[in-house]
Design a protein around this motif. Structure first.
Motif, short mmCIF file in Angstrom:
data_model
loop_
_atom_site.label_atom_id
_atom_site.label_comp_id
_atom_site.label_asym_id
_atom_site.label_seq_id
_atom_site.Cartn_x
_atom_site.Cartn_y
_atom_site.Cartn_z
N ALA A 205 0.83 -1.21 0.00
CA ALA A 205 0.00 0.00 0.00
C ALA A 205 0.86 1.26 0.00
O ALA A 205 0.55 2.25 -0.69
CB ALA A 205 -0.93 -0.01 1.21
N ALA A 206 1.96 1.24 0.76
CA ALA A 206 2.84 2.41 0.84
C ALA A 206 3.46 2.73 -0.51
O ALA A 206 3.69 3.90 -0.85
CB ALA A 206 3.92 2.18 1.88
N LYS A 207 3.75 1.69 -1.29
CA LYS A 207 4.35 1.92 -2.61
C LYS A 207 3.32 2.43 -3.61
O LYS A 207 3.67 3.12 -4.57
CB LYS A 207 5.00 0.63 -3.11
N VAL A 208 2.06 2.09 -3.37
CA VAL A 208 0.99 2.57 -4.26
C VAL A 208 0.61 4.01 -3.93
O VAL A 208 0.49 4.86 -4.81
CB VAL A 208 -0.24 1.64 -4.15
N ASP A 209 0.44 4.27 -2.61
CA ASP A 209 -0.05 5.58 -2.18
C ASP A 209 0.19 5.71 -0.68
O ASP A 209 -0.43 4.99 0.11
CB ASP A 209 -1.55 5.69 -2.50
N PRO A 210 1.07 6.61 -0.25
CA PRO A 210 1.34 6.76 1.19
C PRO A 210 0.09 7.04 2.01
O PRO A 210 -0.02 6.58 3.15
CB PRO A 210 2.31 7.94 1.24
N ASP A 211 -0.87 7.77 1.43
CA ASP A 211 -2.11 8.05 2.17
C ASP A 211 -2.93 6.77 2.36
O ASP A 211 -3.59 6.60 3.40
CB ASP A 211 -2.95 9.09 1.42
N VAL A 216 -4.78 2.23 5.83
CA VAL A 216 -4.71 0.81 6.18
C VAL A 216 -4.29 0.65 7.63
O VAL A 216 -4.87 -0.15 8.38
CB VAL A 216 -3.72 0.08 5.24
N LYS A 217 -3.32 1.42 8.06
CA LYS A 217 -2.83 1.32 9.44
C LYS A 217 -3.93 1.62 10.44
O LYS A 217 -4.01 1.02 11.52
CB LYS A 217 -1.66 2.29 9.63
N GLU A 218 -4.83 2.52 10.09
CA GLU A 218 -5.89 2.95 11.01
C GLU A 218 -7.14 2.08 10.91
O GLU A 218 -7.91 2.00 11.88
CB GLU A 218 -6.26 4.41 10.72
N ASN A 219 -7.35 1.41 9.78
CA ASN A 219 -8.65 0.77 9.53
C ASN A 219 -8.59 -0.74 9.31
O ASN A 219 -9.65 -1.35 9.14
CB ASN A 219 -9.31 1.41 8.30
N VAL A 220 -7.41 -1.33 9.33
CA VAL A 220 -7.30 -2.76 9.05
C VAL A 220 -6.51 -3.43 10.17
O VAL A 220 -5.46 -2.94 10.57
CB VAL A 220 -6.61 -3.02 7.69
N SER A 221 -7.03 -4.53 10.68
CA SER A 221 -6.28 -5.34 11.65
C SER A 221 -5.83 -6.64 10.99
O SER A 221 -6.45 -7.12 10.03
CB SER A 221 -7.12 -5.63 12.90
N PHE A 222 -4.75 -7.21 11.52
CA PHE A 222 -4.14 -8.41 10.95
C PHE A 222 -3.90 -9.44 12.06
O PHE A 222 -2.76 -9.65 12.49
CB PHE A 222 -2.81 -8.06 10.26
N PRO A 223 -4.94 -10.09 12.55
CA PRO A 223 -4.75 -11.06 13.62
C PRO A 223 -3.97 -12.28 13.16
O PRO A 223 -4.10 -12.72 12.02
CB PRO A 223 -6.19 -11.45 14.00
#
Length: 492
Positions: A205-211, A216-223
């Motif tokens: 995601a960071a390589k596609v678009d830093p925003d 993703v960091k705020e809205n997605v969890s990875f259990p």
């Protein structure tokens, strides 16, 4: 296969075949699972089925495939998205139709855009996956940007070919539509699988678009999860078992597996989840202790039996367990050499766990092939054996079974059992084949060349003279005595 297949006639199935005891018409695709192979059918979808039986909720599953042909999905649709699970052991069989799947999507049939759109739906709360280790496209704890498919997806986000690219494309669309949070959950048999997924998705995601990466960091969890169930590859024999259980009907999506299952899940979900605990799943704050317990005890002993058992002429794990010598030495590996390296919750009895595993291994109805388990050794050894070896070297304790396992692997990858040749399946098979070809007749050079593979053997272990000498000795012991005798001599 597609032309010979006939949809199941539910009206003529034997009464012993259990049907879904919930209203499937109200299911919504709240879980999307990428990679609907044998393990996903026998474990992930099975747990959701049992959750629905217990709860009556509407958490249905959409299943997604990015590779191959859609034939099996077409057949699954013809069978009203029901498929057969047979649990078999020496005590008997249990057969049921599982019904948690409510939708199917295959890229070759439905197109990638429909799959992206589906993952961006508001009803969807969990994206899960079983895509094998290579599907994560992570190398040295970072996204593998040298991977040609990742390179393609970074340049063509609207037409991704990888599961990671697909997930990022879907997350970008959720952000664009204002749909909001979701959970991405790996169910592959990998250490720290949630962390691995997070690395792949967030770096992509960071390589596609830093925003997008910030979103993703705020809205997605990875259990993280730990999964355990023995699901052998389907054979003609297991298909015949299903046909007999179904009164003569065939089900190409069927699964035959052991009764045992375990699922430990980190309870870290952004917007809800199915009540998996009603189906026996363990929801915990930290999966790692359970993960290490399984990797070293179950998977570690499986690899020990796979390499040495196969070389000794044993075709299945049940064949190994039926041999009193292999049974006893596998138990010593688990109890004497792996148990001291583990830090598990106080209520976990590792001796009882080892004995339960051996009972599972003794299930003669499961044709779990040693050759199948022996695949991909270069990826498996570090987690299953080498971390434990490091512990024993530091503590000056005995680890002869672990070392013999390494010697067994070094003999196995030569692809010969007596006069018989066999295929060695491994992501580094070309490198291994070159070492075998170049050094195979020179024992010292051969073992040293394998130990020099830094992708497998950590530098600190190779620098330890005790380790390297013991590996040389173990390789020679298996080569000279044969695997069966080498295992028998462990008792001395």
């Amino acid at each position: 296969m597609g032309t010979e297949f006939k949809a199941l006639d539910l009206n003529t199935l034997p009464s012993s075949v259990e049907r879904p005891a919930y209203d499937r018409s109200k299911l919504k695709a709240r879980v999307a699972h990428i990679g609907f192979g044998a393990f996903a059918r026998a474990h992930i979808a099975m747990h959701l089925h049992e959750t629905l039986v217990a709860s009556g909720d509407d958490w249905g599953m959409r299943v997604i495939e990015l590779f191959g042909t859609p034939d099996l999905f077409n057949m699954l649709d013809e069978n009203q998205r029901l498929y057969t699970l047979v649990e078999t052991s020496d005590e008997g069989k249990s057969t049921r139709l599982l019904g948690a799947v409510c939708e199917t999507q295959h890229v070759a049939r439905d197109g990638i855009q429909a799959i992206i759109d589906g993952l961006a739906e508001e009803d969807l709360k969990v994206i899960s996956m079983t895509i094998t280790e290579k599907g994560y496209c992570v190398k040295n704890e970072h996204l593998d940007t040298d991977n040609p498919m990742i390179q393609h997806d970074l340049e063509n986000l609207n037409t991704p070919k990888t599961a990671i690219g697909l997930i990022v494309a879907a997350l970008a669309k959720r952000r664009e539509l204002g749909i909001g949070a979701v959970t991405v959950m790996s169910c592959d048999n990998l250490p720290h699988n949630g962390h691995l997924t997070s690395i792949a998705v967030q770096e992509f995601a960071a390589k596609v678009d830093p925003d997008l990466a910030t979103w993703v960091k705020e809205n997605v969890s990875f259990p993280s999860t730990m999964v355990d169930r023995i699901v052998p590859a389907l054979t003609d024999e297991s298909r015949d078992i299903v046909r007999a259980e179904l009164g003569g009907q065939a089900d190409p999506n069927c699964i035959v597996c052991e009764p045992f299952r375990q699922w430990v899940i980190e309870d870290n979900f952004k917007v809800g989840r199915p009540k998996w605990e009603l189906a026996g799943a363990q929801l915990v704050a930290d999966v790692e202790p359970f993960e290490e317990m399984k990797l070293r005890t179950l998977n570690g002993s499986h690899s020990f039996l796979a390499y040495l058992g196969f070389l000794a002429g044993k075709e299945t794990i049940a064949d190994c367990a039926a041999d009193p010598v292999f049974y006893a030495e596998a138990r010593k590996l688990m109890v004497d050499e792996q148990r001291p390296t583990l830090n598990v919750p106080g209520d976990v009895d590792l001796v009882a766990y080892a004995d339960m595993l051996l009972k599972r291994y003794s299930n003669s109805q499961l044709k779990h092939r040693t050759w199948q388990i022996a695949a991909d050794g270069t990826q498996k050894m570090p987690q299953r054996w080498l971390n434990s070896v490091r512990y024993h070297l530091q503590h000056g304790t005995d680890h002869r079974h672990l070392i013999l396992g390494i010697g067994g692997w070094m003999n196995y990858i030569k692809g010969k059992r007596g006069e018989e040749t066999f295929e060695v399946v491994d992501p580094m098979k070309d490198v291994l084949a070159e070492i075998v070809s170049k050094y195979g007749d020179d024992r010292e050079a051969y073992v040293n060349a394998l130990l020099a593979l830094d992708a497998v053997f950590p530098a600190d272990l190779v620098a330890n003279e005790q380790f390297t000498q013991s590996v040389h000795a173990a390789y020679a012991e298996v080569a000279d005595k044969g695997a069966g005798q080498a295992v028998a001599d462990l008792a001395n």
